[in-house]
Enzyme design. Structure first.
Site, PDB file in Angstrom:
ATOM      1  N   GLU A  24       0.747  -1.091  -0.041  1.00 46.26           N
ATOM      2  CA  GLU A  24       0.026   0.110  -0.079  1.00 46.26           C
ATOM      3  C   GLU A  24       0.834   1.413  -0.199  1.00 46.26           C
ATOM      4  O   GLU A  24       0.499   2.272   0.316  1.00 46.26           O
ATOM      5  CB  GLU A  24      -0.982  -0.095   1.135  1.00 46.26           C
ATOM      6  N   CYS A  47      -3.641  -4.678   3.556  1.00 50.16           N
ATOM      7  CA  CYS A  47      -2.731  -5.479   4.035  1.00 50.16           C
ATOM      8  C   CYS A  47      -2.341  -7.058   3.498  1.00 50.16           C
ATOM      9  O   CYS A  47      -1.755  -7.784   3.912  1.00 50.16           O
ATOM     10  CB  CYS A  47      -2.573  -5.721   5.546  1.00 50.16           C
ATOM     11  N   HIS A  89      -3.186 -12.250  10.185  1.00 49.43           N
ATOM     12  CA  HIS A  89      -2.698 -11.085   9.905  1.00 49.43           C
ATOM     13  C   HIS A  89      -2.543 -10.435  11.446  1.00 49.43           C
ATOM     14  O   HIS A  89      -3.409 -10.617  12.200  1.00 49.43           O
ATOM     15  CB  HIS A  89      -3.583 -10.087   9.135  1.00 49.43           C
ATOM     16  N   SER A 104      -7.809  -4.320   4.732  1.00 47.62           N
ATOM     17  CA  SER A 104      -8.752  -3.527   4.770  1.00 47.62           C
ATOM     18  C   SER A 104      -9.495  -3.302   3.300  1.00 47.62           C
ATOM     19  O   SER A 104      -8.803  -3.338   2.253  1.00 47.62           O
ATOM     20  CB  SER A 104      -8.215  -1.967   5.076  1.00 47.62           C
TER      21      SER A 104
END
Ligand SMILES: [Zn+2]
Lengths: 149, 352
Positions: B85, B117, B241, B303
């Site tokens: 990102e 992520c 995660h 996300s």
């Protein structure tokens, strides 16, 4: 601007992979590449060769005031690094404790940004070196074994 | 997926920048109780990329480790995907830089991926498909980030730099762990985003927990259990995660997974949240210690939102194919900086 862009682009193999050359006649490495072998002249035969990732510091200096483009760096170390087989390279030392930087220290090539001329310009990447623990004999053997493959 | 055509992880590499800043140091600047924040997040410090490091340099170093430690011929890599990102360019692929630095090209498929992520694990799925269908010999997927939190924002305590590279192949004598199955769980959930010209991401505060992270991580993991007819007890190691040190522990609790199964892959407490690198670094840390026959479950989270789940089985090659430096040793090579040096390194000083 565009001249610099083309120049940087042409130097990518040299900067990313440390591509130099090797004279098959006198076994000397050159980095950056040479057009002819200064030892052998016309008898020489040059072939492309990537320089090894591991070298040794031959001499070094602490730069207190960097040249243009390095204003953000503060103090940093520059070292002359012996890459074996005759090639030497001058490079910035990163990620190393001050007391570990000395003549004879083993260093390893790292991939880093070497300049971000302006916010909107192209980013230049290349090599810098960091001090590493000298390789044990077992590691040297393992490396040779891997390189054979 | 076909059971006959085996493919899996043949090599892996991790790169964690050397600089660290402690949660207490960040809290000092914003006049918060550092010990309280640190305990709440379950982490003490985070890795910070130096001013000459970005997602491309991290991706290259992680990939070089995978190639060098496991003796992979770079020219045989048929696809390179870089998930991040924080790609250095808005337009110009990081994968091209990685390809030239590894000398894998020019005959190589390459693209950048973005899914917060989980972009790196999305790349693993793509490589798996290409290798299984025999379109390529090796596929390289990288998750690398130099994640930035807005100064003073809660994310600033955890947003870290680091990355992992995973090479997928199908040679029986090279596979360390076969990927037996993968599935994903995806919805449109606006828990975290960054608009085109914004410097820092925005997030939905508490909204990032229940409807976002937990719903997708639990959803994808339960889907994996259902599709593979397995249960928590069948796995020796589990990696989720890890946006902080707490969420993955809570997710494990909810799924009835013992803490000792997630401990080896829980790396965020030492280096912070490396975003796309997070679950992949956790998996690499597990691969450092696994034994033949053991089973691993990995569920990433990105996300936006989605989770990718993977079920892996460790092969007989595990004993002889290991990284030169284990992740848990790598995290100890560090040098602390204060907040002033931190903002300088991460380019947060506005000089007009
Ligand atoms: Zn010569």
């Amino acid at each position: 601007m565009s001249d610099g862009l083309a120049l940087n682009w042409r130097r990518i193999p040299e900067r990313y992979a440390m591509k130099g050359n090797h004279c098959t006649n006198c076994k000397q490495d050159y980095f950056p590449s040479r057009m002819i072998c200064p030892n052998c002249r016309r008898k020489g035969h040059l072939v492309s060769k990537d320089m090894p990732r591991i070298g040794k510091i031959v001499s070094y200096t602490k730069v207190m005031v960097g040249p243009s483009g390095f204003e953000n760096e503060g103090n940093y170390y520059l070292a002359l690094i012996d890459l074996g087989s005759g090639a030497k390279v001058l490079s910035q030392i990163v990620d190393s404790d001050e007391q570990d930087i000395h003549i004879g220290a083993s260093v390893k090539k790292m991939f880093r940004k070497i300049g971000e001329v302006e916010e909107k310009g192209a980013i230049t990447y290349g090599y810098k070196f960091k001090v590493v623990k000298p390789l044990t004999e077992d590691q040297v053997e393992a490396l040779k074994e891997k390189n054979k493959k | 997926m076909s059971e006959k055509q085996k493919a899996g992880i043949v090599a892996y590499g991790v790169y964690i920048p050397r600089l660290r800043i402690t949660v207490e140091e960040i809290a000092r600047v914003w006049e918060k109780d550092g010990k309280h924040v640190s305990a709440g997040l379950g982490l003490k410090e985070k890795a910070v990329g130096a001013s000459d490091e970005d997602s491309a340099t991290i991706a290259v170093e992680a990939s070089r480790r995978a190639i060098e430690d496991f003796g992979i011929t770079a020219q045989k890599i048929g696809a390179i995907y870089v998930g991040s990102e924080s790609h250095p360019y808005a337009v110009k692929p990081t994968a091209t830089i990685v390809s030239d630095a590894l000398q894998a090209g020019p005959e190589v498929m390459a693209a950048d991926l973005e899914f917060a992520c989980k972009a790196g694990t999305a790349g693993v799925q793509m490589c798996l498909g290409l290798v299984k269908s025999k379109m390529i010999e090796y596929g390289l997927s990288i998750g690398a980030d130099t994640a930035q939190g807005k100064p003073g924002d809660a994310l600033e305590f955890t947003a870290a730099s680091g990355g992992a590279a995973i090479i997928i192949g199908d040679k029986e004598n090279e596979i360390i762990a076969t990927i037996d199955h993968t599935c994903s769980y995806t919805t449109d959930t606006p828990d975290f985003w960054r608009r085109q010209h914004a410097e820092y991401p925005e997030h939905g505060g508490r909204f990032t927990g229940e409807p976002a992270y937990f719903r997708h991580v639990i959803g994808a993991t339960k889907l994996m259990f259902k599709q593979t007819n397995t249960k928590a007890e069948d796995y020796d190691y589990v990696v989720f995660h890890q946006p902080n040190g707490k969420f993955p522990v809570q997710a494990a609790n909810m799924l009835g997974i013992e803490f000792k199964k997630i401990e080896q892959g829980l790396i965020t407490p030492y280096i912070g949240n490396t975003y796309s690198g997070s679950s992949m670094i956790g998996l690499c840390s597990v691969l450092d210690v696994v034994k033949p026959g053991q089973r691993i479950l990995v569920t990433s989270y990105g996300s936006g939102a989605g989770s990718d789940s993977f079920s892996l089985t460790v092969t007989e090659n595990a004993g002889k194919r290991k990284a030169d430096v284990p992740v848990r040793e790598m995290v100890n090579e560090k040098s602390y900086i204060d907040y002033a040096l931190y903002v300088k390194h991460r380019g947060k000083i506005n000089r007009g």
